[in-house]
Design a protein around this motif. Structure first.
Motif, PDB file in Angstrom:
ATOM      1  N   GLU A  37       0.826  -1.209   0.000  1.00 59.64           N
ATOM      2  CA  GLU A  37       0.000   0.000   0.000  1.00 59.64           C
ATOM      3  C   GLU A  37       0.861   1.260   0.000  1.00 59.64           C
ATOM      4  OE1 GLU A  37      -2.524  -0.594   3.382  1.00 59.64           O
ATOM      5  OE2 GLU A  37      -3.855  -1.963   2.302  1.00 59.64           O
ATOM      6  N   ALA A  38       1.965   1.218   0.759  1.00 54.58           N
ATOM      7  CA  ALA A  38       2.861   2.376   0.800  1.00 54.58           C
ATOM      8  C   ALA A  38       3.520   2.589  -0.561  1.00 54.58           C
ATOM      9  CB  ALA A  38       3.928   2.174   1.874  1.00 54.58           C
ATOM     10  N   ILE A  39       3.873   1.494  -1.234  1.00 53.64           N
ATOM     11  CA  ILE A  39       4.467   1.595  -2.575  1.00 53.64           C
ATOM     12  C   ILE A  39       3.432   2.165  -3.547  1.00 53.64           C
ATOM     13  CG2 ILE A  39       5.330   0.253  -4.531  1.00 53.64           C
ATOM     14  CD1 ILE A  39       6.668  -1.622  -2.489  1.00 53.64           C
ATOM     15  N   ALA A  40       2.204   1.665  -3.455  1.00 54.95           N
ATOM     16  CA  ALA A  40       1.144   2.119  -4.358  1.00 54.95           C
ATOM     17  C   ALA A  40       0.848   3.603  -4.169  1.00 54.95           C
ATOM     18  CB  ALA A  40      -0.120   1.303  -4.125  1.00 54.95           C
ATOM     19  N   SER A  41       0.945   4.087  -2.927  1.00 56.93           N
ATOM     20  CA  SER A  41       0.672   5.506  -2.675  1.00 56.93           C
ATOM     21  C   SER A  41       1.843   6.381  -3.099  1.00 56.93           C
ATOM     22  CB  SER A  41       0.366   5.731  -1.193  1.00 56.93           C
ATOM     23  OG  SER A  41       1.540   5.554  -0.422  1.00 56.93           O
ATOM     24  N   GLY A  42       3.013   5.777  -3.313  1.00 52.77           N
ATOM     25  CA  GLY A  42       4.180   6.527  -3.764  1.00 52.77           C
ATOM     26  C   GLY A  42       4.949   7.192  -2.641  1.00 52.77           C
ATOM     27  N   ASP A  43       4.643   6.862  -1.403  1.00 52.89           N
ATOM     28  CA  ASP A  43       5.314   7.444  -0.247  1.00 52.89           C
ATOM     29  C   ASP A  43       6.554   6.619   0.092  1.00 52.89           C
ATOM     30  OD1 ASP A  43       6.066   8.690   2.044  1.00 52.89           O
ATOM     31  OD2 ASP A  43       4.177   8.388   3.119  1.00 52.89           O
ATOM     32  N   LYS A  44       7.713   7.120  -0.291  1.00 51.78           N
ATOM     33  CA  LYS A  44       8.951   6.340  -0.128  1.00 51.78           C
ATOM     34  C   LYS A  44       9.300   6.114   1.344  1.00 51.78           C
ATOM     35  CE  LYS A  44      13.585   5.632  -1.769  1.00 51.78           C
ATOM     36  NZ  LYS A  44      14.679   6.047  -2.641  1.00 51.78           N
ATOM     37  N   ASP A  45       9.139   7.160   2.171  1.00 55.05           N
ATOM     38  CA  ASP A  45       9.472   7.027   3.595  1.00 55.05           C
ATOM     39  C   ASP A  45       8.599   5.979   4.275  1.00 55.05           C
ATOM     40  OD1 ASP A  45      11.451   8.928   3.420  1.00 55.05           O
ATOM     41  OD2 ASP A  45      10.114  10.589   3.960  1.00 55.05           O
ATOM     42  N   ALA A  46       7.308   6.033   3.989  1.00 56.40           N
ATOM     43  CA  ALA A  46       6.387   5.057   4.579  1.00 56.40           C
ATOM     44  C   ALA A  46       6.702   3.656   4.078  1.00 56.40           C
ATOM     45  CB  ALA A  46       4.940   5.414   4.236  1.00 56.40           C
ATOM     46  N   ALA A  47       7.065   3.546   2.801  1.00 58.99           N
ATOM     47  CA  ALA A  47       7.392   2.242   2.226  1.00 58.99           C
ATOM     48  C   ALA A  47       8.645   1.663   2.873  1.00 58.99           C
ATOM     49  CB  ALA A  47       7.577   2.363   0.722  1.00 58.99           C
ATOM     50  N   GLN A  48       9.651   2.510   3.083  1.00 58.30           N
ATOM     51  CA  GLN A  48      10.891   2.044   3.732  1.00 58.30           C
ATOM     52  C   GLN A  48      10.625   1.599   5.160  1.00 58.30           C
ATOM     53  OE1 GLN A  48      13.430   5.450   3.072  1.00 58.30           O
ATOM     54  NE2 GLN A  48      14.596   4.376   1.483  1.00 58.30           N
ATOM     55  N   THR A  49       9.832   2.359   5.870  1.00 57.14           N
ATOM     56  CA  THR A  49       9.491   2.008   7.250  1.00 57.14           C
ATOM     57  C   THR A  49       8.719   0.699   7.292  1.00 57.14           C
ATOM     58  OG1 THR A  49       9.339   4.362   7.764  1.00 57.14           O
ATOM     59  CG2 THR A  49       8.395   2.832   9.359  1.00 57.14           C
ATOM     60  N   ARG A  78      12.434  -8.505  -3.761  1.00 56.17           N
ATOM     61  CA  ARG A  78      11.569  -7.852  -4.744  1.00 56.17           C
ATOM     62  C   ARG A  78      10.930  -6.595  -4.174  1.00 56.17           C
ATOM     63  NH1 ARG A  78       8.651 -13.137  -7.547  1.00 56.17           N
ATOM     64  NH2 ARG A  78      10.508 -13.846  -8.646  1.00 56.17           N
ATOM     65  N   LEU A  79      10.523  -6.655  -2.899  1.00 52.03           N
ATOM     66  CA  LEU A  79       9.918  -5.470  -2.279  1.00 52.03           C
ATOM     67  C   LEU A  79      10.942  -4.349  -2.139  1.00 52.03           C
ATOM     68  CD1 LEU A  79       7.599  -6.966   0.465  1.00 52.03           C
ATOM     69  CD2 LEU A  79       6.896  -5.684  -1.548  1.00 52.03           C
ATOM     70  N   SER A  80      12.151  -4.700  -1.717  1.00 51.41           N
ATOM     71  CA  SER A  80      13.174  -3.661  -1.531  1.00 51.41           C
ATOM     72  C   SER A  80      13.553  -3.027  -2.871  1.00 51.41           C
ATOM     73  CB  SER A  80      14.406  -4.220  -0.819  1.00 51.41           C
ATOM     74  OG  SER A  80      14.969  -5.273  -1.541  1.00 51.41           O
ATOM     75  N   ALA A  81      13.560  -3.829  -3.936  1.00 52.04           N
ATOM     76  CA  ALA A  81      13.838  -3.278  -5.257  1.00 52.04           C
ATOM     77  C   ALA A  81      12.748  -2.287  -5.654  1.00 52.04           C
ATOM     78  CB  ALA A  81      13.946  -4.398  -6.284  1.00 52.04           C
ATOM     79  N   ARG A  82      11.494  -2.623  -5.371  1.00 54.22           N
ATOM     80  CA  ARG A  82      10.378  -1.736  -5.715  1.00 54.22           C
ATOM     81  C   ARG A  82      10.399  -0.460  -4.874  1.00 54.22           C
ATOM     82  NH1 ARG A  82       5.142  -5.156  -5.310  1.00 54.22           N
ATOM     83  NH2 ARG A  82       4.189  -3.155  -5.779  1.00 54.22           N
ATOM     84  N   VAL A  83      10.792  -0.580  -3.590  1.00 56.52           N
ATOM     85  CA  VAL A  83      10.878   0.603  -2.725  1.00 56.52           C
ATOM     86  C   VAL A  83      12.009   1.503  -3.231  1.00 56.52           C
ATOM     87  CG1 VAL A  83      11.493   1.393  -0.413  1.00 56.52           C
ATOM     88  CG2 VAL A  83       9.883  -0.480  -0.699  1.00 56.52           C
ATOM     89  N   LYS A  84      13.124   0.883  -3.609  1.00 59.39           N
ATOM     90  CA  LYS A  84      14.276   1.650  -4.101  1.00 59.39           C
ATOM     91  C   LYS A  84      13.928   2.383  -5.391  1.00 59.39           C
ATOM     92  CE  LYS A  84      19.160   1.043  -5.177  1.00 59.39           C
ATOM     93  NZ  LYS A  84      20.224   0.068  -5.412  1.00 59.39           N
ATOM     94  N   ALA A  85      13.078   1.779  -6.218  1.00 52.69           N
ATOM     95  CA  ALA A  85      12.720   2.387  -7.510  1.00 52.69           C
ATOM     96  C   ALA A  85      11.753   3.571  -7.356  1.00 52.69           C
ATOM     97  CB  ALA A  85      12.089   1.324  -8.407  1.00 52.69           C
ATOM     98  N   LEU A  86      11.238   3.783  -6.156  1.00 54.53           N
ATOM     99  CA  LEU A  86      10.269   4.876  -5.939  1.00 54.53           C
ATOM    100  C   LEU A  86      10.880   6.261  -6.128  1.00 54.53           C
ATOM    101  CD1 LEU A  86       8.059   3.868  -2.877  1.00 54.53           C
ATOM    102  CD2 LEU A  86       7.333   4.203  -5.228  1.00 54.53           C
ATOM    103  N   SER A  87      12.165   6.401  -5.877  1.00 53.01           N
ATOM    104  CA  SER A  87      12.784   7.727  -5.879  1.00 53.01           C
ATOM    105  C   SER A  87      12.741   8.414  -7.230  1.00 53.01           C
ATOM    106  CB  SER A  87      14.241   7.625  -5.437  1.00 53.01           C
ATOM    107  OG  SER A  87      14.961   6.748  -6.245  1.00 53.01           O
TER     108      SER A  87
END
Length: 87
Positions: A37-49, A78-87
């Motif tokens: 959900e954090a990835i979908a919303s585009g919030d990188k900080d929330a996704a990392q947390t 896979r999740l960490s790769a997607r979180v990293k790609a958010l920037s």
């Protein structure tokens, strides 16, 4: 159906383990859903947390025998790769 005392006890134990494992799997899925959900919303900080909170929970599932080690590692990777790609 279980007939011997040994198999009756085994059936009881299996029911208890099944309940514990189901709860643990559900808990892990909830953590993973929060990351999604954090990835979908585009919030990188929330996704990392969320990922930081989900990772130990996933690995705990491995030590408890709910998931295979490679499965958990693949999910984290896979999740960490997607979180990293958010920037």
């Amino acid at each position: 159906m279980a007939n011997t005392p040994q198999s009756k006890k085994r059936a009881r134990q299996n029911e208890r383990r099944n309940a514990v494992n189901k709860a643990r799997r559900s808990r892990i899925r909830t953590y993973l859903r929060k990351v999604e959900e954090a990835i979908a919303s585009g919030d990188k900080d929330a996704a990392q947390t969320a990922l930081k909170n989900a990772q130990p929970e996933l690995m705990r599932g491995v030590t408890k025998g709910v998931f295979h080690k490679n499965t958990a590692s693949r999910k984290v990777s896979r999740l960490s790769a997607r979180v990293k790609a958010l920037s």
